[in-house]
Structure formats: C-alpha cells, structure tokens
Motif scaffolding. Structure first.
Motif, PDB file in Angstrom:
ATOM      1  N   TYR A  83    -123.686 -34.303 -33.420  1.00  0.00           N
ATOM      2  CA  TYR A  83    -123.976 -35.663 -32.963  1.00  0.00           C
ATOM      3  C   TYR A  83    -123.034 -36.078 -31.834  1.00  0.00           C
ATOM      4  CZ  TYR A  83    -127.219 -36.779 -36.771  1.00  0.00           C
ATOM      5  OH  TYR A  83    -128.299 -36.821 -37.606  1.00  0.00           O
ATOM      6  N   ARG A  84    -121.783 -35.703 -31.942  1.00  0.00           N
ATOM      7  CA  ARG A  84    -120.810 -36.072 -30.911  1.00  0.00           C
ATOM      8  C   ARG A  84    -121.119 -35.376 -29.596  1.00  0.00           C
ATOM      9  NH1 ARG A  84    -115.482 -34.383 -33.637  1.00  0.00           N
ATOM     10  NH2 ARG A  84    -114.465 -35.302 -31.812  1.00  0.00           N
ATOM     11  N   LEU A  85    -121.495 -34.118 -29.669  1.00  0.00           N
ATOM     12  CA  LEU A  85    -121.891 -33.401 -28.454  1.00  0.00           C
ATOM     13  C   LEU A  85    -123.148 -34.011 -27.848  1.00  0.00           C
ATOM     14  CD1 LEU A  85    -121.248 -29.769 -29.695  1.00  0.00           C
ATOM     15  CD2 LEU A  85    -120.111 -30.850 -27.750  1.00  0.00           C
ATOM     16  N   ALA A  86    -124.112 -34.311 -28.699  1.00  0.00           N
ATOM     17  CA  ALA A  86    -125.364 -34.884 -28.206  1.00  0.00           C
ATOM     18  C   ALA A  86    -125.140 -36.243 -27.554  1.00  0.00           C
ATOM     19  CB  ALA A  86    -126.356 -35.006 -29.361  1.00  0.00           C
ATOM     20  N   GLU A  87    -124.227 -37.025 -28.122  1.00  0.00           N
ATOM     21  CA  GLU A  87    -123.948 -38.346 -27.551  1.00  0.00           C
ATOM     22  C   GLU A  87    -123.438 -38.233 -26.119  1.00  0.00           C
ATOM     23  OE1 GLU A  87    -121.287 -42.347 -28.541  1.00  0.00           O
ATOM     24  OE2 GLU A  87    -121.148 -40.573 -29.841  1.00  0.00           O
ATOM     25  N   ARG A  88    -122.671 -37.189 -25.840  1.00  0.00           N
ATOM     26  CA  ARG A  88    -122.096 -37.034 -24.503  1.00  0.00           C
ATOM     27  C   ARG A  88    -122.999 -36.280 -23.548  1.00  0.00           C
ATOM     28  NH1 ARG A  88    -116.070 -37.784 -23.651  1.00  0.00           N
ATOM     29  NH2 ARG A  88    -115.365 -38.688 -25.616  1.00  0.00           N
ATOM     30  N   PHE A  89    -123.745 -35.294 -24.028  1.00  0.00           N
ATOM     31  CA  PHE A  89    -124.404 -34.356 -23.121  1.00  0.00           C
ATOM     32  C   PHE A  89    -125.915 -34.307 -23.247  1.00  0.00           C
ATOM     33  CE2 PHE A  89    -120.146 -32.650 -24.163  1.00  0.00           C
ATOM     34  CZ  PHE A  89    -119.554 -32.993 -22.964  1.00  0.00           C
ATOM     35  N   CYS A  90    -126.508 -35.177 -24.046  1.00  0.00           N
ATOM     36  CA  CYS A  90    -127.954 -35.262 -24.139  1.00  0.00           C
ATOM     37  C   CYS A  90    -128.397 -36.639 -23.637  1.00  0.00           C
ATOM     38  CB  CYS A  90    -128.427 -35.067 -25.575  1.00  0.00           C
ATOM     39  SG  CYS A  90    -128.127 -33.431 -26.226  1.00  0.00           S
ATOM     40  N   PRO A  91    -129.452 -36.670 -22.823  1.00  0.00           N
ATOM     41  CA  PRO A  91    -130.240 -35.523 -22.378  1.00  0.00           C
ATOM     42  C   PRO A  91    -129.505 -34.675 -21.344  1.00  0.00           C
ATOM     43  CG  PRO A  91    -131.034 -37.518 -21.322  1.00  0.00           C
ATOM     44  CD  PRO A  91    -129.997 -37.955 -22.323  1.00  0.00           C
ATOM     45  N   GLY A  92    -129.813 -33.389 -21.339  1.00  0.00           N
ATOM     46  CA  GLY A  92    -129.182 -32.470 -20.401  1.00  0.00           C
ATOM     47  C   GLY A  92    -129.332 -31.033 -20.849  1.00  0.00           C
ATOM     48  N   PRO A  93    -128.757 -30.098 -20.086  1.00  0.00           N
ATOM     49  CA  PRO A  93    -128.972 -28.667 -20.323  1.00  0.00           C
ATOM     50  C   PRO A  93    -128.052 -28.060 -21.378  1.00  0.00           C
ATOM     51  CG  PRO A  93    -127.722 -28.961 -18.321  1.00  0.00           C
ATOM     52  CD  PRO A  93    -128.039 -30.346 -18.820  1.00  0.00           C
ATOM     53  N   LEU A  94    -128.029 -28.660 -22.568  1.00  0.00           N
ATOM     54  CA  LEU A  94    -127.262 -28.130 -23.682  1.00  0.00           C
ATOM     55  C   LEU A  94    -128.180 -27.985 -24.884  1.00  0.00           C
ATOM     56  CD1 LEU A  94    -124.461 -27.314 -24.833  1.00  0.00           C
ATOM     57  CD2 LEU A  94    -124.240 -29.677 -25.623  1.00  0.00           C
ATOM     58  N   THR A  95    -128.226 -26.768 -25.453  1.00  0.00           N
ATOM     59  CA  THR A  95    -129.025 -26.476 -26.640  1.00  0.00           C
ATOM     60  C   THR A  95    -128.094 -26.264 -27.820  1.00  0.00           C
ATOM     61  OG1 THR A  95    -130.835 -25.486 -25.377  1.00  0.00           O
ATOM     62  CG2 THR A  95    -130.643 -24.857 -27.695  1.00  0.00           C
ATOM     63  N   ILE A  96    -128.356 -26.953 -28.922  1.00  0.00           N
ATOM     64  CA  ILE A  96    -127.539 -26.853 -30.128  1.00  0.00           C
ATOM     65  C   ILE A  96    -128.372 -26.198 -31.224  1.00  0.00           C
ATOM     66  CG2 ILE A  96    -126.167 -28.103 -31.834  1.00  0.00           C
ATOM     67  CD1 ILE A  96    -125.871 -30.365 -29.785  1.00  0.00           C
ATOM     68  N   VAL A  97    -127.890 -25.079 -31.755  1.00  0.00           N
ATOM     69  CA  VAL A  97    -128.599 -24.355 -32.810  1.00  0.00           C
ATOM     70  C   VAL A  97    -128.255 -24.969 -34.165  1.00  0.00           C
ATOM     71  CG1 VAL A  97    -128.898 -22.128 -33.954  1.00  0.00           C
ATOM     72  CG2 VAL A  97    -128.659 -22.232 -31.467  1.00  0.00           C
ATOM     73  N   LEU A  98    -129.306 -25.312 -34.919  1.00  0.00           N
ATOM     74  CA  LEU A  98    -129.151 -25.979 -36.216  1.00  0.00           C
ATOM     75  C   LEU A  98    -130.075 -25.323 -37.246  1.00  0.00           C
ATOM     76  CD1 LEU A  98    -129.330 -29.640 -34.854  1.00  0.00           C
ATOM     77  CD2 LEU A  98    -127.256 -28.474 -35.655  1.00  0.00           C
ATOM     78  N   PRO A  99    -129.763 -25.461 -38.538  1.00  0.00           N
ATOM     79  CA  PRO A  99    -130.673 -24.939 -39.558  1.00  0.00           C
ATOM     80  C   PRO A  99    -131.993 -25.703 -39.539  1.00  0.00           C
ATOM     81  CG  PRO A  99    -128.811 -26.097 -40.572  1.00  0.00           C
ATOM     82  CD  PRO A  99    -128.526 -26.034 -39.115  1.00  0.00           C
ATOM     83  N   LYS A 100    -133.104 -24.973 -39.525  1.00  0.00           N
ATOM     84  CA  LYS A 100    -134.414 -25.609 -39.392  1.00  0.00           C
ATOM     85  C   LYS A 100    -135.010 -25.931 -40.757  1.00  0.00           C
ATOM     86  CE  LYS A 100    -137.620 -21.703 -39.470  1.00  0.00           C
ATOM     87  NZ  LYS A 100    -138.499 -22.333 -40.493  1.00  0.00           N
ATOM     88  N   ASN A 101    -136.018 -26.798 -40.756  1.00  0.00           N
ATOM     89  CA  ASN A 101    -136.792 -27.030 -41.968  1.00  0.00           C
ATOM     90  C   ASN A 101    -138.187 -26.432 -41.803  1.00  0.00           C
ATOM     91  OD1 ASN A 101    -138.375 -28.904 -40.527  1.00  0.00           O
ATOM     92  ND2 ASN A 101    -137.269 -30.670 -41.322  1.00  0.00           N
ATOM     93  N   GLU A 102    -139.066 -26.686 -42.787  1.00  0.00           N
ATOM     94  CA  GLU A 102    -140.380 -26.042 -42.812  1.00  0.00           C
ATOM     95  C   GLU A 102    -141.314 -26.534 -41.710  1.00  0.00           C
ATOM     96  OE1 GLU A 102    -140.630 -29.827 -45.002  1.00  0.00           O
ATOM     97  OE2 GLU A 102    -139.205 -28.146 -45.005  1.00  0.00           O
ATOM     98  N   LYS A 103    -140.974 -27.632 -41.028  1.00  0.00           N
ATOM     99  CA  LYS A 103    -141.838 -28.127 -39.951  1.00  0.00           C
ATOM    100  C   LYS A 103    -141.809 -27.231 -38.717  1.00  0.00           C
ATOM    101  CE  LYS A 103    -141.653 -32.984 -41.339  1.00  0.00           C
ATOM    102  NZ  LYS A 103    -141.274 -34.365 -40.930  1.00  0.00           N
ATOM    103  N   ILE A 104    -140.766 -26.431 -38.589  1.00  0.00           N
ATOM    104  CA  ILE A 104    -140.684 -25.457 -37.496  1.00  0.00           C
ATOM    105  C   ILE A 104    -141.019 -24.094 -38.080  1.00  0.00           C
ATOM    106  CG2 ILE A 104    -139.201 -24.354 -35.787  1.00  0.00           C
ATOM    107  CD1 ILE A 104    -139.845 -27.267 -35.158  1.00  0.00           C
ATOM    108  N   PRO A 105    -142.169 -23.518 -37.743  1.00  0.00           N
ATOM    109  CA  PRO A 105    -142.570 -22.243 -38.341  1.00  0.00           C
ATOM    110  C   PRO A 105    -141.677 -21.085 -37.880  1.00  0.00           C
ATOM    111  CG  PRO A 105    -144.113 -22.894 -36.621  1.00  0.00           C
ATOM    112  CD  PRO A 105    -143.179 -24.049 -36.809  1.00  0.00           C
ATOM    113  N   MET A 106    -141.688 -20.023 -38.684  1.00  0.00           N
ATOM    114  CA  MET A 106    -140.865 -18.861 -38.392  1.00  0.00           C
ATOM    115  C   MET A 106    -141.228 -18.219 -37.046  1.00  0.00           C
ATOM    116  SD  MET A 106    -138.392 -18.129 -40.410  1.00  0.00           S
ATOM    117  CE  MET A 106    -137.737 -18.397 -42.057  1.00  0.00           C
ATOM    118  N   VAL A 107    -142.489 -18.329 -36.638  1.00  0.00           N
ATOM    119  CA  VAL A 107    -142.877 -17.737 -35.353  1.00  0.00           C
ATOM    120  C   VAL A 107    -142.131 -18.409 -34.207  1.00  0.00           C
ATOM    121  CG1 VAL A 107    -144.884 -19.267 -35.052  1.00  0.00           C
ATOM    122  CG2 VAL A 107    -144.837 -17.035 -33.911  1.00  0.00           C
TER     123      VAL A 107
END
Length: 260
Positions: A83-107
C-alpha cells in the motif's frame, strides 16, 4: 478477422471497453509499451492473448487496474508495504506481485498462486479499464521474441488479423516495461524484473542485471537499525516535489544477493 484501428476519443474508448467486456482482445496504449488487453478473469480471452503472441503458457500476465484499491478484489493478502509503494508510485510503471484469489484464473497467472498488479498512468488505458469494469491482462502487443511496440502502427503491423481492435493513443512515453517487485517482508522487496520505474547506483548495475538482488526498502530517509537499509528514497518523487512521478529513484547503499 479484420482488426479495427480506433482513435482515443470517447466513442472509440467505449467501443474498446465493450470489446474487452465481450471477451475480445484489444491493442491498448500504456505509458510503458502498447499491450494486448483482455479481461484477465476470462480464461478464453486470456488464452487468446497467448495464441496471438505465441507466448508460452507458463509466462504469467500482469493485471492492470484502474486504482490500486481494486487489488483487494483479486488478491488474498496485501501487505502494508504494498500500500505504501502504491501510494507513492501508482499510477505508474511499477508492478507488485501479490497472492491471487480465485477471480484470477491460473491461465492468467501462468500456473502460479500469485499475480502481478499494476495501475497504468496512460489516460487512454486508464479510461478503458474504468469503463470496462474489468481487470485487464495486457502483455506487450508483439509476437513473442520481437521488440515491444510503442505505437498503434507497430501493433497493427504485427497483430492485424489476430485481435479485434487497436486503440491509437499516441507514442508510449517510455518504451520499456514496468519494474516488477515482490514483497519479501515488511521492509524488503525483491526485484523480479528491472524496468522503467527504477534507476540504480552504478555500483549495483551488474547485480541488478542478474535479477538476484534484494532491496531492504524503507520509504523515507534514514537507515534501518538492523544495518540492512540499502536505499534512501528521493522524497521529491510522488510527494509534491519536482521529481518525475513515473520514476522510482534509488540511491543504493548496500545490497545482499540471493543465491539461485
């Protein structure tokens, strides 16, 4: 299939958003490079991205959102540091990898239990995400192994007949993909891919090129009491100063490497 070239006006953005909602693939401008956008929660649409690009199925796709607050819909845990990174650098060219839930399929995640989340700053991409109401998977809009495109004309040459439409939003600002990071602990991030949003001290260039560097990150000035603090954040950036919000400027003090 005839690929339609759309403009960036409101009517054409609505068309692009409707195509996304209907499971189609659309070439979309971002501030980094042009992407092949599709509904990240639609397995068939995502498989279409892999087919159009000739991309290996185990290569995960970044999911683009209109606002980082939407990440709670698609993930199971968001650390405070994210959240702290997102507050400073989003929107912008930074991707943060997080544990997904079932709404994002494995494909979409390439078979992983995590997903890369990014909030793009390009106004056209942002409007398409918001209007479609979908999380948009959008890898670079090129055949795998070829240069990433920075204009609608580049995408049309490569993807004509493979996607429903391409939106012409002008030249991409950077021409380099986003930096991808994973959260290690409350003060540490692992750099998975060095992209546009980070610049580094020359002494660490070789380490970062191997992508085996861990940064102990503390937003703000000072040194970590454990002696592991490796960067002094340039407070001007994203903090009302004169720095470029789209770049995360770091001054590296120390690094420790992670053995493969």
């Amino acid at each position: 299939m005839d690929t339609v070239l759309l403009s960036a006006d409101s009517a054409d953005i609505t068309i692009a958003a409707e195509l996304i909602k209907n499971g189609e693939i659309v070439g979309i401008p971002t501030e980094t490079v042009y992407g092949l956008g599709a509904d990240a929660s639609n397995e068939e649409a995502v498989r279409g991205i892999f087919a159009a690009k000739g991309r290996p199925a185990d290569n995960p796709l970044i999911v683009h959102l209109a606002d980082f607050s939407d990440a709670v819909k698609y993930t199971t845990d968001i650390p405070e540091l994210a959240y702290r990174l997102a507050e400073r650098f989003c929107p912008g060219p930074l991707t943060i990898v997080l544990p997904k839930n079932e709404k994002i399929p494995m494909v979409t995640s390439g078979g992983l239990d995590t997903v890369g989340i990014r909030v793009p700053s390009h106004p056209v991409m942002h409007r398409i995400i918001a209007e479609s109401g979908r999380p948009i998977a959008a890898p670079s809009a090129n055949t795998s192994g070829y240069p990433s495109p920075t204009s609608a004309q580049h995408v049309m040459r490569d993807m004509n007949g493979k996607v429903a439409a391409v939106v012409d939003g002008g030249e991409s600002k950077f021409g380099v993909e986003s930096t991808v990071i994973a959260i290690e602990d409350k003060n540490t991030v692992r750099i998975l891919n060095r992209g546009q949003s980070m610049r580094y001290d020359k002494a660490c260039t070789s380490l970062h090129q191997t992508r085996k560097c861990v940064l102990n990150l503390q937003l703000g000035s000072g040194v970590d009491r454990g002696g592991r603090f490796v960067e002094d954040h340039n407070r001007r950036i994203g903090n009302g100063g004169t720095g470029n919000r789209d770049q995360l400027a770091l001054t590296l003090r120390k690094v420790r490497t992670v053995r493969a």
